[in-house]
Design an enzyme around this catalytic site. Structure first.
Site, mmCIF file in Angstrom:
data_model
loop_
_atom_site.group_PDB
_atom_site.id
_atom_site.type_symbol
_atom_site.label_atom_id
_atom_site.label_comp_id
_atom_site.label_asym_id
_atom_site.label_seq_id
_atom_site.Cartn_x
_atom_site.Cartn_y
_atom_site.Cartn_z
ATOM 1 N N CYS A 13 139.778 36.044 54.304
ATOM 2 C CA CYS A 13 141.149 35.581 54.045
ATOM 3 C C CYS A 13 141.622 34.672 55.169
ATOM 4 C CB CYS A 13 142.085 36.776 53.914
ATOM 5 S SG CYS A 13 141.964 37.835 55.351
ATOM 6 N N CYS A 16 141.615 35.874 58.729
ATOM 7 C CA CYS A 16 140.285 35.911 59.372
ATOM 8 C C CYS A 16 140.079 34.595 60.132
ATOM 9 C CB CYS A 16 139.170 36.057 58.338
ATOM 10 S SG CYS A 16 139.148 37.637 57.479
ATOM 11 N N ASP A 420 143.791 -6.811 55.596
ATOM 12 C CA ASP A 420 143.124 -7.951 56.220
ATOM 13 C C ASP A 420 142.770 -8.906 55.076
ATOM 14 O OD1 ASP A 420 141.448 -9.502 58.027
ATOM 15 O OD2 ASP A 420 139.782 -8.601 56.943
ATOM 16 N N ASP A 617 137.629 -4.443 57.005
ATOM 17 C CA ASP A 617 136.187 -4.287 56.796
ATOM 18 C C ASP A 617 135.542 -3.343 57.792
ATOM 19 O OD1 ASP A 617 136.050 -5.729 59.113
ATOM 20 O OD2 ASP A 617 135.354 -7.587 58.189
ATOM 21 N N ASP A 621 138.332 -5.417 62.413
ATOM 22 C CA ASP A 621 139.661 -4.807 62.246
ATOM 23 C C ASP A 621 139.756 -3.426 62.886
ATOM 24 O OD1 ASP A 621 140.615 -6.942 60.541
ATOM 25 O OD2 ASP A 621 139.302 -6.130 59.014
#
Length: 729
Positions: A13, A16, A420, A617, A621
């Site tokens: 759970c 945990c 871009d 790309d 960038d």
């Protein structure tokens, strides 16, 4: 600093996961710890001078869980084997519990209601309940004691306290107070419900990770390599970089590489999501696990093992599913405080009913047990990770790789998307767009220009030659080829000196009339580069070249604008070209003549108004992608794109930006649904279990019904999440 990935067994759970996270954070030198319940994995970063893998594993095992480090060369089938073993164990424990719980329920409840007397029923129930309590329930006790040892509490603490109270009170009644009421069947049925819940969760969790399983099984097992001049079939694991591999029609490509001989069409849909086969020829790259459709070829292996695109994608998805979304931290915080609060409510409920109201000890104890059992917020712990798993898996199937829950959560809150231009909104390579002949035909003009340009390596020259090849025009032989740096080229064709150049240089050779000048100006106004073809006496025409727009870019821009998201275009190109491209795309916000290093500052400026995504790309960038709230890399899965973007669009389509945002909305919507129902369920269930309705209606929630409701809530959350698979993006 060292980063270790760990595989953990025994988590049931949310608390945990929280418990293990807290324990790791207390370890010397640990700077970061993240534990994911759904993937059953943990990640920790630590100072190697202060800690080690072994000590971190021991810390986890001190809590009662099993842990092991995951290596780079992990067995591909390990995960599915582990899931299978876990599912089998959960099923066996449930069936074992059921074997004893059913007769206990019949004797202790059904026969009693029917007035059927069973001799020595108390002793029989004791014999039936004990194996369930201590064999099936062993894992519950182990986990509860592990957490208490570390001065904490988890969901197993609630179940262990509740069922132990019922079991040991019943033990006292049977052996020392035969006239009292025993609850052996309640304890046995409760643990059986817990085992059922865990079995159903194991089934559902297996379904959420289907995307990874599918990808793992895509990889072929055998490769045909050329060694010592002969073809030899070997295991894919034995392939090394620079091996020459033969691929025949219908075969899967074993690893990543570059074609050295032959050509074919390759189905890359499982990697890129693109349905049309990609044409491949010499020097083109091929991706491991994609399918060769027709034609044979040889290629040189460039990436093998864990470095292949497929392996990187699998790791990327696993990391994404292991990362916590910010909304998950909210659930973790609630879970951390929830268990102690519930224990306190159970104690207070017992004290009020026993001392203040004057009810019997048995009545008060059963109320406390019901509160403990119904409160288990396992559903809350499953709400986020299951949705993130299904969301990232669904994205992967469409070629949209989402690197973390935070990216998935942020994408639906975007104020702006910054694109871009070159290679993102446009194709990134020049193409001939217009052929304007003067006194000759289009094909003749192209033939003259391409014949002269065929010896030039300039991108504009290549665009002209490519256009001629596309039209299947046979080129002429030329003599005295000469490049004119910064202006163009010249060569002798059929005794005439032909010049292919920019208009500025052409004007030095021959006077250009006004009509031709107007035509050149019109083409340049549209952002196109113009090339004149002429000799000393005649102008043969104009060829216009431009970086053409991707077919899907216009649709992507329109769809984003419909979603009320601002669209910006950022480029290093001149203002005229940028504005021309912007007009064609329908983008009003254009920033031109920006250097790559300044793109990040522009993104930062937009971020003052809201969340911003940068689409590029993944190479030039990179700073802007890193600065943005979400970096979206459009690329064919290059290493840089993988590392830089929060989201990688494998099939190079800008329309997938819109799909990623839609997927984010669906996923976070599902998380909120799950969390609402989990919290609503607990908020409603605890007061009823505490007996607030009993004075008015006589309704009392028995521990057995509470246990069933608790198991059902967890399963319902997972099933609700799985409905996401039907959604279209």
């Amino acid at each position: 600093m060292k980063k270790v990935s760990l595989d953990i067994e025994g988590m049931h759970c949310a608390s945990c996961a929280t418990l293990i996270t807290k324990r790791l954070e207390k370890e010397p030198g640990v700077t970061y710890a993240n534990v994911n319940l759904t993937t059953e994995k943990a990640t920790a970063e630590f100072d190697e001078t202060k800690n080690s893998d072994g000590k971190i594993i021991k810390a986890i095992e001190s809590l009662g869980y099993k842990a092991r480090a995951i290596g780079d060369n992990e067995d591909k089938d390990y995960e599915s084997k582990k899931r299978g073993a876990s599912l089998k164990h959960a099923r066996n424990l449930f069936l074992f519990s059921l074997l004893f719980a059913v007769p206990a329920f019949l004797i202790g409840m059904v026969f009693m209601w029917a007035g059927i007397e069973i001799p020595y029923s108390g002793y029989i129930l004791f014999a039936l309940a004990t194996p369930v309590q201590f064999i099936a329930g062993y894992g519950i006790y182990k986990s509860a004691f592990g957490s208490l040892k570390n001065k904490s509490a988890n969901m197993d603490t609630l179940i262990a306290i509740g069922t132990s109270a019922a079991y040991f009170y019943s033990l006292y009644v049977v052996f020392f107070d035969p006239m009292g009421e025993q609850y052996f069947e309640a304890a046995a049925v409760l643990i059986t419900f817990v085992m059922l819940g865990r079995y159903l969760e194991a089934i559902a969790k297996g379904k959420t990770s289907e995307a990874i399983k599918k990808l793992m099984h895509l990889s072929p097992k055998i490769a045909t390599v050329i060694r010592k001049g002969k073809e030899e079939k070997i295991s894919v694991d034995e392939v090394v970089v620079d091996d020459i591999i033969v691929v025949k029609p219908g075969e899967k490509i074993p690893v990543d590489g570059i074609i050295v001989e032959g050509q074919s069409a390759v189905d890359e849909s499982m990697i890129t999501g693109e349905s049309m086969p990609a044409e491949k020829k010499k020097n083109d790259t091929v991706i491991g696990a994609t399918i060769n459709k027709h034609g044979s070829f040889k290629f040189k292996a460039t990436k093998v093992g864990a470095n292949t695109t497929l392996s990187q994608i699998i790791k990327l998805i696993e990391d994404a599913q292991g990362e916590k979304a910010p909304i998950q931290r909210f659930a973790d915080k609630i879970s951390a405080y929830f268990v102690p609060v519930v224990i306190l409510i159970a104690i207070i409920s017992f004290l009020i009913w026993y001392f203040a109201v004057g009810q019997t000890f048995a009545f008060s104890m059963i109320i406390a047990v019901s509160v403990l059992v119904i409160a288990c917020p396992c559903a809350l712990g499953l709400a986020t990770p299951t949705a993130i798993m299904v969301g990232t898996g669904k994205g992967a199937e469409k070629g949209i790789l989402i690197k973390g829950g935070d990216a998935l959560e942020t994408a639906h809150k975007l104020y702006a998307v910054v694109f871009d231009k070159t290679g993102t909104l446009t194709r990134g390579k020049p193409e001939v767009t217009d052929i304007v002949p003067i006194g000759t035909s289009e094909n003749e003009l192209l033939k003259i220009a391409a014949s002269v340009e065929q010896f030039s390596e300039h991108p504009l020259a290549q665009a002209i030659v490519n256009k001629a090849e596309e039209k299947k025009i046979k080129l002429e032989n030329v003599k005295s080829f000469k490049a004119i740096p910064g202006h163009g080229v010249e060569a002798t064709l059929k005794g005439k000196k032909i010049i292919v150049s920019k208009p500025e240089y052409a004007r030095r050779i021959k006077k250009i009339d006004r009509n031709l000048d107007n035509k050149i100006a019109g083409l340049e106004e549209d952002g196109k580069t113009t090339i004149l073809v002429l000799d000393k006496k005649n102008v043969y025409g104009i060829i216009a070249i431009a970086d053409t727009i991707r077919e899907d870019s216009i649709k992507a821009v329109k769809d984003l604008q419909k979603e009320k998201i601002f669209v910006y275009m950022i480029t290093g190109d001149n203002k005229r070209t940028a504005n021309a491209i912007g007009r064609q795309l329908g983008i009003n916000h254009i920033i031109s003549e920006v250097l790559p290093q300044d793109k990040a500052n522009e993104v930062k400026r937009f971020q003052k108004k809201g969340k911003v995504a940068m689409v590029g790309d993944g190479i030039n960038d990179a700073p802007a992608l890193a600065q943005a709230d979400i970096g979206i890399a459009i690329g064919s899965g290059t290493d840089v794109a993988m590392e830089t973007g929060n989201i990688v669009l494998m099939n190079n389509k800008t329309t997938d930006v819109v799909k990623a945002i839609k997927l984010s909305k669906i996923t976070i919507g599902k998380v909120k649904q799950n969390m609402f129902w989990a919290l609503f369920y607990n908020s409603l269930g605890i007061p009823i279990a505490a007996g607030v309705l009993y004075p008015f209606t006589g309704w009392l929630l028995s521990p057995i019904i509470a246990g069933g409701a608790m198991a059902l809530s967890s399963v319902s959350v997972v099933l609700n999440t799985l409905l996401m698979k039907r959604k279209k993006i």
